[in-house]
Scaffold this active site. Structure first.
Site, short mmCIF file in Angstrom:
data_model
loop_
_atom_site.label_atom_id
_atom_site.label_comp_id
_atom_site.label_asym_id
_atom_site.label_seq_id
_atom_site.Cartn_x
_atom_site.Cartn_y
_atom_site.Cartn_z
CG HIS A 120 63.62 23.18 5.32
ND1 HIS A 120 64.73 22.89 4.57
CD2 HIS A 120 62.60 23.35 4.43
CE1 HIS A 120 64.41 22.91 3.28
NE2 HIS A 120 63.13 23.18 3.18
CD GLU A 132 66.97 16.03 1.42
OE1 GLU A 132 66.59 17.15 1.76
OE2 GLU A 132 68.02 15.51 1.86
CG ASN A 189 59.73 17.19 -2.36
OD1 ASN A 189 59.94 17.86 -1.36
ND2 ASN A 189 59.46 17.73 -3.53
NE ARG A 202 61.89 27.94 0.88
CZ ARG A 202 60.69 27.47 1.19
NH1 ARG A 202 60.54 26.19 1.44
NH2 ARG A 202 59.65 28.27 1.24
CG ASP A 236 64.43 10.77 15.50
OD1 ASP A 236 65.62 10.99 15.20
OD2 ASP A 236 63.88 11.26 16.51
CG HIS A 282 64.35 19.33 -1.82
ND1 HIS A 282 63.29 19.39 -0.95
CD2 HIS A 282 65.37 18.74 -1.16
CE1 HIS A 282 63.67 18.88 0.20
NE2 HIS A 282 64.92 18.47 0.10
CB ILE A 283 60.42 20.72 -7.32
CG1 ILE A 283 59.61 19.42 -7.22
CG2 ILE A 283 60.14 21.46 -8.63
CD1 ILE A 283 58.12 19.61 -7.06
CB SER A 284 62.95 24.93 -5.86
OG SER A 284 63.06 24.73 -4.47
N PRO A 291 54.09 18.50 2.77
CG PRO A 291 54.65 19.92 4.52
CD PRO A 291 54.97 18.60 3.93
CG ASN A 292 51.93 23.74 1.61
OD1 ASN A 292 50.73 23.91 1.82
ND2 ASN A 292 52.87 24.05 2.47
CE1 TYR A 343 58.73 24.36 -4.53
CE2 TYR A 343 57.10 26.11 -4.45
CZ TYR A 343 58.14 25.42 -3.87
OH TYR A 343 58.58 25.76 -2.62
NE ARG A 374 62.55 28.54 -2.95
CZ ARG A 374 61.45 27.90 -2.61
NH1 ARG A 374 61.39 26.58 -2.71
NH2 ARG A 374 60.39 28.54 -2.16
CB ALA A 387 57.66 22.88 5.04
NE ARG A 419 53.52 26.54 -1.73
CZ ARG A 419 54.62 25.87 -1.41
NH1 ARG A 419 54.82 24.65 -1.88
NH2 ARG A 419 55.51 26.39 -0.61
#
Length: 153
Positions: free
Chosen positions: A81, A99, A75, A112, A88, A101-103, A11-12, A24, A108, A78, A19
């Site tokens: 978390h 996995e 990625n 997170r 599953d 993640h950009i940040s 998402p996002n 990001y 943070r 949200a 954003r």
């Protein structure tokens, strides 16, 4: 082993580049997809690239990957978390999972710092910006090539 990888985005991330660019960066999802496809082509790897704001859609893509993919780069944003359902689904996939993640999520907010995805992931990339995707594609290509060599022995 399949030379196809799924790159799944949560998402996002459709707002990437717009954003919170101070967190990001300015690259868009289209930029990330182009970088991933270019890197995958260097390794003779095919890519299915998806982004969704819907948990069920991500789960459906993971299920699809079970039948056709040699690896998953995810990625889950949200969902990382919050989603036991994504965990599953990933647990049903036999190939490598990375996995991304950009940040740097550990610098943070405290919520997170926990990742359900990490409970299944074979590796985690965080804080590399969008370059983390390229590193993830490189690692999956390496693992796919190693599995193919092992299978030939």
């Amino acid at each position: 082993m399949s030379r196809l990888i799924f790159i799944l985005n949560g998402p996002n991330l459709n707002l990437l580049g717009k954003r919170q660019p101070h967190i990001y960066g300015h690259e868009t999802m289209a930029d990330v997809e182009a970088m991933c496809r270019a890197e995958a082509a260097k390794h003779n790897i095919e890519v299915r690239f998806h982004q969704t704001n819907r948990e069920y859609e991500m789960i459906d893509w993971i299920h699809e990957a079970r039948e056709s993919a040699g690896g998953i780069l995810i990625n889950s944003a949200a969902f990382t978390h919050t989603s036991v359902a994504v965990l599953d689904a990933l647990n049903t996939f036999d190939g490598p999972v990375i996995e991304c993640h950009i940040s740097q999520v550990h610098k943070r907010e405290a919520f997170r710092h926990h990742s359900y995805v990490s409970m299944r992931a074979d590796a985690v990339l965080a804080g590399f910006g969008t370059q983390g995707y390229v590193l993830g594609v490189q690692r999956l290509a390496f693992l796919i090539n190693a599995a193919e060599k092992a299978a030939k022995k």
